[in-house]
Enzyme design. Sequence first.
Site, PDB file in Angstrom:
ATOM      1  N   CYS A 133      25.942  43.494 -23.110  1.00  0.00           N
ATOM      2  CA  CYS A 133      26.762  43.983 -22.089  1.00  0.00           C
ATOM      3  C   CYS A 133      28.198  44.513 -22.871  1.00  0.00           C
ATOM      4  CB  CYS A 133      27.339  42.598 -21.324  1.00  0.00           C
ATOM      5  SG  CYS A 133      27.375  41.188 -22.350  1.00  0.00           S
ATOM      6  N   HIS A 246      33.550  41.633 -18.269  1.00  0.00           N
ATOM      7  CA  HIS A 246      34.245  41.801 -19.614  1.00  0.00           C
ATOM      8  C   HIS A 246      35.293  42.861 -19.748  1.00  0.00           C
ATOM      9  CE1 HIS A 246      31.177  38.941 -20.850  1.00  0.00           C
ATOM     10  NE2 HIS A 246      30.537  39.651 -21.682  1.00  0.00           N
TER      11      HIS A 246
HETATM   12  P1  NAP Z   1      20.599  31.394 -18.080  1.00  0.00           P
HETATM   13  O1  NAP Z   1      21.514  31.424 -16.947  1.00  0.00           O
HETATM   14  O2  NAP Z   1      20.630  30.049 -19.024  1.00  0.00           O
HETATM   15  O3  NAP Z   1      18.930  31.532 -17.638  1.00  0.00           O
HETATM   16  C1  NAP Z   1      18.095  31.309 -18.584  1.00  0.00           C
HETATM   17  C2  NAP Z   1      16.710  31.893 -17.935  1.00  0.00           C
HETATM   18  O4  NAP Z   1      15.693  31.829 -18.692  1.00  0.00           O
HETATM   19  C3  NAP Z   1      16.197  31.002 -16.801  1.00  0.00           C
HETATM   20  O5  NAP Z   1      15.681  31.586 -15.360  1.00  0.00           O
HETATM   21  C4  NAP Z   1      15.426  30.006 -17.292  1.00  0.00           C
HETATM   22  O6  NAP Z   1      14.387  29.358 -16.352  1.00  0.00           O
HETATM   23  C5  NAP Z   1      14.491  31.068 -17.974  1.00  0.00           C
HETATM   24  N1  NAP Z   1      13.714  30.651 -19.052  1.00  0.00           N
HETATM   25  C6  NAP Z   1      14.177  29.784 -20.220  1.00  0.00           C
HETATM   26  N2  NAP Z   1      13.143  29.434 -21.048  1.00  0.00           N
HETATM   27  C7  NAP Z   1      12.027  30.011 -20.217  1.00  0.00           C
HETATM   28  C8  NAP Z   1      10.658  29.954 -20.853  1.00  0.00           C
HETATM   29  N3  NAP Z   1      10.378  29.418 -21.925  1.00  0.00           N
HETATM   30  N4  NAP Z   1       9.838  30.645 -19.907  1.00  0.00           N
HETATM   31  C9  NAP Z   1      10.370  31.193 -18.873  1.00  0.00           C
HETATM   32  N5  NAP Z   1      11.399  31.282 -18.289  1.00  0.00           N
HETATM   33  C10 NAP Z   1      12.330  30.430 -19.311  1.00  0.00           C
HETATM   34  O7  NAP Z   1      20.821  32.566 -18.940  1.00  0.00           O
HETATM   35  P2  NAP Z   1      21.261  34.064 -18.614  1.00  0.00           P
HETATM   36  O8  NAP Z   1      22.457  34.014 -18.868  1.00  0.00           O
HETATM   37  O9  NAP Z   1      20.656  34.295 -17.330  1.00  0.00           O
HETATM   38  O10 NAP Z   1      20.741  34.833 -19.726  1.00  0.00           O
HETATM   39  C11 NAP Z   1      19.406  34.907 -19.970  1.00  0.00           C
HETATM   40  C12 NAP Z   1      18.979  35.927 -21.112  1.00  0.00           C
HETATM   41  O11 NAP Z   1      19.411  37.047 -20.768  1.00  0.00           O
HETATM   42  C13 NAP Z   1      19.894  35.680 -22.617  1.00  0.00           C
HETATM   43  O12 NAP Z   1      19.062  34.746 -23.321  1.00  0.00           O
HETATM   44  C14 NAP Z   1      19.894  36.741 -23.093  1.00  0.00           C
HETATM   45  O13 NAP Z   1      18.808  37.183 -24.016  1.00  0.00           O
HETATM   46  C15 NAP Z   1      20.109  37.938 -21.897  1.00  0.00           C
HETATM   47  N6  NAP Z   1      21.347  38.370 -21.428  1.00  0.00           N
HETATM   48  C16 NAP Z   1      21.703  39.405 -21.971  1.00  0.00           C
HETATM   49  C17 NAP Z   1      22.776  39.990 -21.528  1.00  0.00           C
HETATM   50  C18 NAP Z   1      23.349  41.205 -22.046  1.00  0.00           C
HETATM   51  O14 NAP Z   1      24.387  41.355 -22.596  1.00  0.00           O
HETATM   52  N7  NAP Z   1      22.601  42.506 -21.641  1.00  0.00           N
HETATM   53  C19 NAP Z   1      23.925  39.155 -21.257  1.00  0.00           C
HETATM   54  C20 NAP Z   1      23.593  37.805 -20.647  1.00  0.00           C
HETATM   55  C21 NAP Z   1      22.188  37.417 -21.313  1.00  0.00           C
HETATM   56  P3  NAP Z   1      14.703  27.801 -15.777  1.00  0.00           P
HETATM   57  O15 NAP Z   1      15.853  28.175 -14.831  1.00  0.00           O
HETATM   58  O16 NAP Z   1      13.350  27.461 -15.386  1.00  0.00           O
HETATM   59  O17 NAP Z   1      15.016  27.230 -17.200  1.00  0.00           O
HETATM   60  O1  3JN Z   2      28.180  36.433 -24.377  1.00  0.00           O
HETATM   61  C1  3JN Z   2      28.113  37.433 -23.875  1.00  0.00           C
HETATM   62  O2  3JN Z   2      28.915  37.589 -23.134  1.00  0.00           O
HETATM   63  C2  3JN Z   2      26.965  38.200 -23.685  1.00  0.00           C
HETATM   64  C3  3JN Z   2      25.731  37.476 -24.195  1.00  0.00           C
HETATM   65  C4  3JN Z   2      24.453  37.932 -24.391  1.00  0.00           C
HETATM   66  C5  3JN Z   2      23.330  37.082 -24.958  1.00  0.00           C
HETATM   67  C6  3JN Z   2      23.404  35.973 -24.624  1.00  0.00           C
HETATM   68  C7  3JN Z   2      22.334  34.897 -25.220  1.00  0.00           C
HETATM   69  C8  3JN Z   2      21.363  35.604 -26.074  1.00  0.00           C
HETATM   70  C9  3JN Z   2      22.395  37.790 -25.639  1.00  0.00           C
HETATM   71  C10 3JN Z   2      22.411  39.117 -25.912  1.00  0.00           C
HETATM   72  O3  3JN Z   2      22.259  39.923 -24.855  1.00  0.00           O
HETATM   73  O4  3JN Z   2      22.681  39.767 -26.892  1.00  0.00           O
HETATM   74  C11 3JN Z   2      21.403  37.040 -26.207  1.00  0.00           C
HETATM   75  C12 3JN Z   2      20.537  37.602 -27.294  1.00  0.00           C
HETATM   76  O5  3JN Z   2      20.589  37.758 -28.167  1.00  0.00           O
HETATM   77  O6  3JN Z   2      19.470  37.897 -26.505  1.00  0.00           O
END
Ligand code: NAP
Ligand code: 3JN
Length: 340
Positions: A133, A246
């Site tokens: 992000c 952010h």
């Molecule tokens: P979150 O609110 O903790 O949600 C995690 C999601 O992943 C929930 O739907 C969870 O399902 C699911 N999950 C976890 N383990 C799993 C498994 N083994 N099989 C299937 N589903 C599973 O986290 P979030 O903030 O949405 O972030 C999720 C991911 O998106 C992060 O880990 C990161 O890689 C990515 N992300 C990217 C950005 C970016 O900057 N582009 C920003 C934030 C996050 P349950 O509810 O069933 O546990």
């Molecule tokens: O912390 C933030 O504001 C963005 C977080 C992103 C994030 C959180 C958990 C795992 C990432 C990411 O998108 O880089 C990951 C990841 O490494 O996949």
Amino acid sequence: MSRKSVHVAVAGATGAVGNQMITCLEESNLPLKSVKLLASKRSVGRQLRFRGDLLPVEEMTPESFKGLDVALFSAGGGTSKQFAPIAADAGCVVVDNSSAWRMDPDVPLVVPEVNPHAIKDYTKKGIIANPNCSTIQMVVALNPIHKHCGIKRIVVSTYQAVSGTGKKAIDELFDQTRAMINFLDYAKQVYPHRIAFNCLPHIDVFQENGYTKEEMKMLNETRKIMEDDSIAVTATTVRVPVFYGHCEAVNIETSRHISAGHVRQLLSSAPGVKVMDDPGNNVYPLATDAAGQDLTLVGRIRQDESIENGINMWIVADNIRKGAATNTVQIAELLVKEYL
Ligand code: NAP
Ligand code: 3JN
């Protein structure tokens, strides 16, 4: 241009990003034939609303991807590493939000306003990566300047909302704030220190060089998306007690001189950017302006008077929308329209 209608899955549908992906899909003009919601075993039995219908949440398994065209992943890096190749083998293109595939040379890392042409390389592995992000909003604002006068160096400090850490962190800020204003004890689970009424210069894990992984993501991803490894980038990433949005203080040094007025003019017509820069009337972008919309907001544009060719600015975006879900859905829209 194809008008193929597509079967789409959201993997991680119950999470902070996945939930927003569902909303962005509802708002998108993707020609959808069906939508499948996937999460962990824990969420089986839950139902989530999509355009008025209640859809069941299914456990993600290797069989989940048969018959699907596109899967939007936000279920963590480990899950992406495991399931994205399985989905791709089943003929389903993955747009992945985690860092698992971002730096793989055979996986395009895409911000549609900056490098939409890179999407074509999805054929190499069947995976397209969505950047971090903090990187996305920065390159949306900086790419037009780089194209015009060459950016040599970027110095960025971020002020990142807790929603970037997911559902549990949103609850932690809320619970700690409520406890503190009621003079009660608070619990810490997500962050190593109290986040309420505090700032933590620590996002993701520390690396051997003293930077955090988040800081190194900003360096490596910026170069890959802007297709220029000569750009020097140094970052300090900070978590602040804000729910959504952010903010970034960004300093750039350019190869050729550019005035602050010219930057304002360039960004006024840049895709995905809105200039909010009238400090005399207290107009500059705030996290609260960014939350709930998709533009990258830029203000406080001014000359860096300490060097010959320098500009300072303040860049703000909704980290869960443009920083994650919106960018992912925009990639999927381009993929379906141009390539499937
Ligand atoms: P979150 O609110 O903790 O949600 C995690 C999601 O992943 C929930 O739907 C969870 O399902 C699911 N999950 C976890 N383990 C799993 C498994 N083994 N099989 C299937 N589903 C599973 O986290 P979030 O903030 O949405 O972030 C999720 C991911 O998106 C992060 O880990 C990161 O890689 C990515 N992300 C990217 C950005 C970016 O900057 N582009 C920003 C934030 C996050 P349950 O509810 O069933 O546990
Ligand atoms: O912390 C933030 O504001 C963005 C977080 C992103 C994030 C959180 C958990 C795992 C990432 C990411 O998108 O880089 C990951 C990841 O490494 O996949």
